[in-house]
Design a protein around this motif. Structure first.
Motif, PDB file in Angstrom:
ATOM      1  N   GLY A 189     -11.274  -0.491 -27.110  1.00  0.00           N
ATOM      2  CA  GLY A 189     -10.210   0.130 -26.777  1.00  0.00           C
ATOM      3  C   GLY A 189      -9.178  -0.834 -26.172  1.00  0.00           C
ATOM      4  N   THR A 193      -6.910  -2.761 -27.011  1.00  0.00           N
ATOM      5  CA  THR A 193      -5.531  -2.823 -27.467  1.00  0.00           C
ATOM      6  C   THR A 193      -4.611  -1.634 -26.829  1.00  0.00           C
ATOM      7  OG1 THR A 193      -5.469  -1.301 -29.546  1.00  0.00           O
ATOM      8  CG2 THR A 193      -5.965  -3.865 -29.778  1.00  0.00           C
ATOM      9  N   GLY A 194      -5.346  -0.565 -26.138  1.00  0.00           N
ATOM     10  CA  GLY A 194      -4.646   0.460 -25.523  1.00  0.00           C
ATOM     11  C   GLY A 194      -3.968   0.255 -24.331  1.00  0.00           C
ATOM     12  N   ASP A 195      -3.501   1.415 -23.874  1.00  0.00           N
ATOM     13  CA  ASP A 195      -2.567   1.595 -22.931  1.00  0.00           C
ATOM     14  C   ASP A 195      -3.585   1.251 -21.354  1.00  0.00           C
ATOM     15  OD1 ASP A 195      -0.175   2.655 -21.097  1.00  0.00           O
ATOM     16  OD2 ASP A 195      -2.052   3.996 -20.634  1.00  0.00           O
ATOM     17  N   LEU A 196      -4.663   1.856 -21.400  1.00  0.00           N
ATOM     18  CA  LEU A 196      -5.543   1.557 -20.266  1.00  0.00           C
ATOM     19  C   LEU A 196      -5.867   0.149 -19.952  1.00  0.00           C
ATOM     20  CD1 LEU A 196      -6.920   3.381 -17.899  1.00  0.00           C
ATOM     21  CD2 LEU A 196      -8.957   2.860 -19.218  1.00  0.00           C
ATOM     22  N   ARG A 235      -2.667  -1.668 -18.823  1.00  0.00           N
ATOM     23  CA  ARG A 235      -2.127  -1.564 -17.491  1.00  0.00           C
ATOM     24  C   ARG A 235      -3.202  -1.526 -16.314  1.00  0.00           C
ATOM     25  NH1 ARG A 235      -0.744   3.042 -15.735  1.00  0.00           N
ATOM     26  NH2 ARG A 235      -1.845   4.292 -17.346  1.00  0.00           N
ATOM     27  N   ALA A 248     -10.893  -3.308 -31.028  1.00  0.00           N
ATOM     28  CA  ALA A 248     -10.076  -2.229 -31.530  1.00  0.00           C
ATOM     29  C   ALA A 248      -9.681  -2.543 -32.914  1.00  0.00           C
ATOM     30  CB  ALA A 248      -8.979  -2.259 -30.709  1.00  0.00           C
ATOM     31  N   ARG A 249      -9.214  -1.366 -33.587  1.00  0.00           N
ATOM     32  CA  ARG A 249      -8.890  -1.743 -34.888  1.00  0.00           C
ATOM     33  C   ARG A 249      -7.911  -2.630 -35.459  1.00  0.00           C
ATOM     34  NH1 ARG A 249      -7.937   4.533 -36.262  1.00  0.00           N
ATOM     35  NH2 ARG A 249      -6.592   4.037 -34.461  1.00  0.00           N
ATOM     36  N   HIS A 290     -12.477  -4.204 -34.908  1.00  0.00           N
ATOM     37  CA  HIS A 290     -13.714  -3.405 -35.178  1.00  0.00           C
ATOM     38  C   HIS A 290     -13.520  -1.966 -35.262  1.00  0.00           C
ATOM     39  CE1 HIS A 290     -17.970  -2.228 -33.730  1.00  0.00           C
ATOM     40  NE2 HIS A 290     -17.092  -1.087 -32.955  1.00  0.00           N
ATOM     41  N   ASP A 291     -14.046  -1.284 -35.990  1.00  0.00           N
ATOM     42  CA  ASP A 291     -13.724   0.084 -36.354  1.00  0.00           C
ATOM     43  C   ASP A 291     -15.096   0.807 -35.657  1.00  0.00           C
ATOM     44  OD1 ASP A 291     -13.935   2.898 -37.151  1.00  0.00           O
ATOM     45  OD2 ASP A 291     -12.126   2.488 -38.379  1.00  0.00           O
ATOM     46  N   VAL A 292     -15.196   1.607 -34.777  1.00  0.00           N
ATOM     47  CA  VAL A 292     -16.421   1.949 -34.007  1.00  0.00           C
ATOM     48  C   VAL A 292     -17.419   2.835 -34.994  1.00  0.00           C
ATOM     49  CG1 VAL A 292     -15.333   1.884 -31.822  1.00  0.00           C
ATOM     50  CG2 VAL A 292     -15.262   3.973 -33.176  1.00  0.00           C
ATOM     51  N   ALA A 333     -12.895   2.380 -23.228  1.00  0.00           N
ATOM     52  CA  ALA A 333     -11.668   2.857 -22.850  1.00  0.00           C
ATOM     53  C   ALA A 333     -10.994   3.470 -24.168  1.00  0.00           C
ATOM     54  CB  ALA A 333     -10.997   1.641 -22.338  1.00  0.00           C
ATOM     55  N   MET A 334     -11.445   4.353 -24.872  1.00  0.00           N
ATOM     56  CA  MET A 334     -10.878   4.754 -25.871  1.00  0.00           C
ATOM     57  C   MET A 334     -11.247   6.328 -25.854  1.00  0.00           C
ATOM     58  SD  MET A 334     -12.960   2.873 -28.607  1.00  0.00           S
ATOM     59  CE  MET A 334     -12.432   3.743 -30.074  1.00  0.00           C
ATOM     60  N   PHE A 384     -15.380   9.128 -29.498  1.00  0.00           N
ATOM     61  CA  PHE A 384     -16.234   8.009 -30.202  1.00  0.00           C
ATOM     62  C   PHE A 384     -17.261   7.717 -29.147  1.00  0.00           C
ATOM     63  CE2 PHE A 384     -11.793   7.060 -31.747  1.00  0.00           C
ATOM     64  CZ  PHE A 384     -12.094   7.400 -33.207  1.00  0.00           C
ATOM     65  N   GLU A 426     -14.612   6.386 -19.611  1.00  0.00           N
ATOM     66  CA  GLU A 426     -13.242   7.109 -18.970  1.00  0.00           C
ATOM     67  C   GLU A 426     -13.476   8.612 -19.191  1.00  0.00           C
ATOM     68  OE1 GLU A 426     -10.672   6.671 -17.549  1.00  0.00           O
ATOM     69  OE2 GLU A 426     -10.893   4.424 -17.097  1.00  0.00           O
ATOM     70  N   LYS A 427     -12.633   8.939 -18.276  1.00  0.00           N
ATOM     71  CA  LYS A 427     -12.422  10.553 -18.603  1.00  0.00           C
ATOM     72  C   LYS A 427     -11.666  10.839 -19.935  1.00  0.00           C
ATOM     73  CE  LYS A 427      -8.175  11.908 -16.503  1.00  0.00           C
ATOM     74  NZ  LYS A 427      -7.131  12.535 -15.479  1.00  0.00           N
TER      75      LYS A 427
HETATM   76  P1  NAD Z   1      -4.951   4.635 -26.252  1.00  0.00           P
HETATM   77  O1  NAD Z   1      -4.731   5.431 -27.263  1.00  0.00           O
HETATM   78  O2  NAD Z   1      -3.748   3.565 -25.592  1.00  0.00           O
HETATM   79  O3  NAD Z   1      -5.915   3.327 -26.905  1.00  0.00           O
HETATM   80  C1  NAD Z   1      -7.105   3.759 -27.506  1.00  0.00           C
HETATM   81  C2  NAD Z   1      -7.697   2.456 -27.961  1.00  0.00           C
HETATM   82  O4  NAD Z   1      -8.685   3.007 -28.977  1.00  0.00           O
HETATM   83  C3  NAD Z   1      -7.012   1.315 -28.882  1.00  0.00           C
HETATM   84  O5  NAD Z   1      -7.284  -0.007 -28.541  1.00  0.00           O
HETATM   85  C4  NAD Z   1      -7.151   1.932 -30.380  1.00  0.00           C
HETATM   86  O6  NAD Z   1      -6.881   0.713 -31.258  1.00  0.00           O
HETATM   87  C5  NAD Z   1      -8.757   2.036 -29.974  1.00  0.00           C
HETATM   88  N1  NAD Z   1      -9.229   2.915 -31.274  1.00  0.00           N
HETATM   89  C6  NAD Z   1      -8.864   3.979 -31.705  1.00  0.00           C
HETATM   90  N2  NAD Z   1      -9.499   4.510 -32.603  1.00  0.00           N
HETATM   91  C7  NAD Z   1     -10.446   3.627 -32.846  1.00  0.00           C
HETATM   92  C8  NAD Z   1     -11.569   3.392 -33.820  1.00  0.00           C
HETATM   93  N3  NAD Z   1     -11.860   4.237 -34.694  1.00  0.00           N
HETATM   94  N4  NAD Z   1     -12.012   1.984 -33.942  1.00  0.00           N
HETATM   95  C9  NAD Z   1     -11.801   1.412 -33.103  1.00  0.00           C
HETATM   96  N5  NAD Z   1     -10.922   1.272 -31.968  1.00  0.00           N
HETATM   97  C10 NAD Z   1     -10.278   2.505 -32.070  1.00  0.00           C
HETATM   98  O7  NAD Z   1      -5.615   5.058 -24.884  1.00  0.00           O
HETATM   99  P2  NAD Z   1      -5.575   4.806 -23.501  1.00  0.00           P
HETATM  100  O8  NAD Z   1      -4.675   5.436 -22.734  1.00  0.00           O
HETATM  101  O9  NAD Z   1      -6.038   3.380 -23.251  1.00  0.00           O
HETATM  102  O10 NAD Z   1      -6.927   5.718 -22.919  1.00  0.00           O
HETATM  103  C11 NAD Z   1      -8.387   5.098 -23.332  1.00  0.00           C
HETATM  104  C12 NAD Z   1      -9.343   6.182 -22.506  1.00  0.00           C
HETATM  105  O11 NAD Z   1      -8.836   6.243 -21.188  1.00  0.00           O
HETATM  106  C13 NAD Z   1      -9.238   7.702 -22.784  1.00  0.00           C
HETATM  107  O12 NAD Z   1     -10.521   8.174 -22.642  1.00  0.00           O
HETATM  108  C14 NAD Z   1      -8.321   8.249 -21.883  1.00  0.00           C
HETATM  109  O13 NAD Z   1      -8.560   9.518 -21.547  1.00  0.00           O
HETATM  110  C15 NAD Z   1      -8.706   7.232 -20.503  1.00  0.00           C
HETATM  111  N6  NAD Z   1      -7.785   7.554 -19.387  1.00  0.00           N
HETATM  112  C16 NAD Z   1      -6.376   6.757 -19.725  1.00  0.00           C
HETATM  113  C17 NAD Z   1      -5.693   6.636 -18.692  1.00  0.00           C
HETATM  114  C18 NAD Z   1      -4.270   5.909 -18.806  1.00  0.00           C
HETATM  115  O14 NAD Z   1      -3.561   5.838 -17.858  1.00  0.00           O
HETATM  116  N7  NAD Z   1      -3.836   5.504 -19.825  1.00  0.00           N
HETATM  117  C19 NAD Z   1      -6.076   7.115 -17.550  1.00  0.00           C
HETATM  118  C20 NAD Z   1      -7.056   7.625 -17.288  1.00  0.00           C
HETATM  119  C21 NAD Z   1      -8.022   7.967 -18.526  1.00  0.00           C
END
Ligand code: NAD
Length: 495
Positions: free
Chosen positions: A12, A14-17, A20, A45-46, A84-86, A117-118, A122, A147-148
């Motif tokens: 994950g 590329t994600g927000d967590l 940030r 990530a994908r 990577h696709d998980v 972190a996704m 998954f 993560e939660k």
């Molecule tokens: P997000 O949606 O921003 O990121 C998800 C990530 O997963 C991305 O990098 C995406 O490319 C990747 N992904 C999705 N499907 C995929 C696949 N099939 N194969 C490979 N990669 C794949 O989510 P987020 O906000 O970063 O949150 C991630 C985790 O952290 C979640 O469990 C969320 O509940 C938890 N969390 C987030 C925050 C927050 O502030 N953002 C706070 C607490 C908990």
């Protein structure tokens, strides 16, 4: 130490967590020397990113920490990106090759930390594939940070846990509850167990009630899709609120060790009364915000937030009363509340002490034994945005005659101290590197928290709520105030 020679694999990336929290936290650790040059990060990530592009993303994520260009460059050079696709098994072979290569290059001794972190759907697939690809068969430690949310009820959490347990032992599973990484949450134990003044009064003889508020002023922002499926009860009460509550309610541990603390927390959670349907209706209230206005700002109603159903019955607010059936707490209500679009952002705990047996300062017309007019002593623990604690006492009003007035002893960490103290994610990653899971959630805690919350959810799901029922910018529905009033109490914090 050699423990920090480690390969992080972030699922994950590329994600927000990741952007940030994780990259800035890793940089802070790096800058302090808690991570030396012997570490590497694989981000997966994908999206088809190149390493170069990934480095730019990492540098941007740490820009607000003001690194020098050389520092940023050097730090980012430790990061590798793998598209990577998980759910695609062949991708784990590629991941394994890169892992082995980096292990050699940075001399990591086989130490691995996997950060999931996704989306939780998954988690099972990822850990299973890690095992089947043979990636876990190296010397060194293999730990996983999760993560939660951990499940969406007891049943799904238990299934997920069984799946993860096939691969990782409980001691290597680090379930994140970022509240446990906060300075003042960790400080609850210091306040209680390093001060005889408090610990000797910390029971049903001297405490009237305990109040925990986790208030947010934001709405659901861009998390509407997730939030509408979850709601405040599962998003906040099951994890953060019950964790804070167990730290407040637990017996003193025999030593300040992981096992000793955990076993006391679990005992406290086990003593929380599991409510019948009728008890849920009496002791818990839910809310959803409608449009509202606060200091010139206008807010839309929850049902018109992006990705939220127009007829949504998801709660954005919960208030409730927990009862703990043990010697220490019998009869002492623990009131909790949390919600979105409340008046002010803030997490605080109020410990409300009992009145003196007789108020000798009562006016001559008040009978002995009737409600005393003294305000209660309150110990307040401020968790965020300010950090500190205060104690309200009654003193004599200066001047002729004898009336009392409340005075407040107040201690806050300065903005500078807060700024320089480690961020929650930084502390928790540091702990995981050092194999310390004190501030993570053990499966037994997760399981019991779900059992408690499932009762509430079950009772609620049998009735259609009368939503929306509070205006954005207020502290929740009237029922949340009535809940305390019918017991003869009030919310101490009324912003
Ligand atoms: P997000 O949606 O921003 O990121 C998800 C990530 O997963 C991305 O990098 C995406 O490319 C990747 N992904 C999705 N499907 C995929 C696949 N099939 N194969 C490979 N990669 C794949 O989510 P987020 O906000 O970063 O949150 C991630 C985790 O952290 C979640 O469990 C969320 O509940 C938890 N969390 C987030 C925050 C927050 O502030 N953002 C706070 C607490 C908990």
């Amino acid at each position: 130490t050699e423990n920090t020679n480690v390969l992080f694999t972030i699922f994950g990336a590329t994600g927000d967590l990741a952007k940030r929290k994780l990259y800035p936290s890793l940089f802070r650790l790096y800058k302090k020397g808690d991570l030396n040059e012997c570490f590497a990060v694989i981000g997966t990530a994908r999206r088809p990113w190149s390493d170069d592009y990934y480095h730019e993303v990492v540098k941007e994520a740490i820009a607000s920490l003001n690194p020098t260009p050389e520092e940023a460059e050097k730090f980012a050079s430790h990061f590798y990106y793998q598209s990577h696709d998980v759910s695609d098994t062949s991708h784990y072979t590629v991941l394994k090759d890169l892992t082995n290569k980096l292990n050699e290059k940075y001399q990591l001794g086989g130490n691995r930390l996997y950060y999931l972190a996704m989306s939780p759907r998954f988690f099972g697939t990822i850990v299973t594939q890690l095992k089947e690809s043979g990636m876990l068969a190296t010397n060194g430690y293999h730990r996983v940070i999760i993560e939660k949310p951990f499940g969406s009820d007891f049943k799904s959490a238990n299934e997920l846990n069984n799946e993860i347990n096939q691969v990782f032992a409980e001691k290597d599973i680090y379930r994140i509850d970022h509240y446990l990484g906060k300075e003042m949450v960790q400080n609850i134990s210091a306040i209680r167990f390093a001060n005889n003044l408090f610990e000797s009064l910390w029971n049903q003889r001297y405490i009237d009630n305990v109040q925990i508020t986790l208030a947010e002023n934001l709405g659901v922002e861009d998390r509407g899709g997730y939030y509408d499926q979850s709601g405040a009860l599962k998003d906040m009460v099951q994890n953060h609120i019950l964790q804070v509550l167990s730290l407040l309610a637990m017996e003193p541990p025999v030593a300040f060790t992981e096992e000793a603390i955990r076993s006391e927390k679990i005992k406290a959670l086990n003593a929380i009364r599991l409510y019948s349907e009728k008890e849920v209706q009496e002791n818990f209230v839910r809310g959803q915000y409608t449009k509202g206005k606060l200091a010139d700002k206008e807010f839309i109603d929850y049902r018109h937030e992006p990705n939220v159903a127009e007829d949504s019955n998801t709660e954005t607010f919960v208030a409730g009363k927990f009862l703990i059936d043990n010697f220490r707490w019998s009869g002492v209500p623990f009131y909790v509340r949390t919600g979105k679009r409340l008046t002010e952002k803030g997490t605080r705990i109020n410990i409300v002490f009992k009145q003196v047996p007789i108020n000798v300062f009562r006016s001559s017309t008040t009978e002995v034994g009737t409600q005393s007019e003294l305000p209660p002593n309150v110990l307040t623990i401020y968790i965020q945005p300010t950090e500190g604690f205060s104690m309200s006492l009654n003193g004599k009003e200066i001047g002729q005659g004898y009336s009392t007035k409340p005075v407040k002893l107040d201690y806050r960490n300065t903005a500078e101290m807060v700024e320089n103290s480690p961020e929650a994610y930084e502390r928790l990653i540091f702990d995981a590197l050092n194999g310390d899971s004190t501030n993570f959630t053990h499966w037994d805690e997760v399981a019991q928290s779900w059992r408690i919350v499932d009762r509430i959810r079950f009772a609620w799901d049998k009735q259609t709520p009368d939503f929306p029922n509070y205006a954005a910018g207020t502290m929740g529905p009237q029922a949340a105030f009535d809940l305390l009033e019918k017991d003869g109490f009030n919310w101490i914090w009324q912003p």
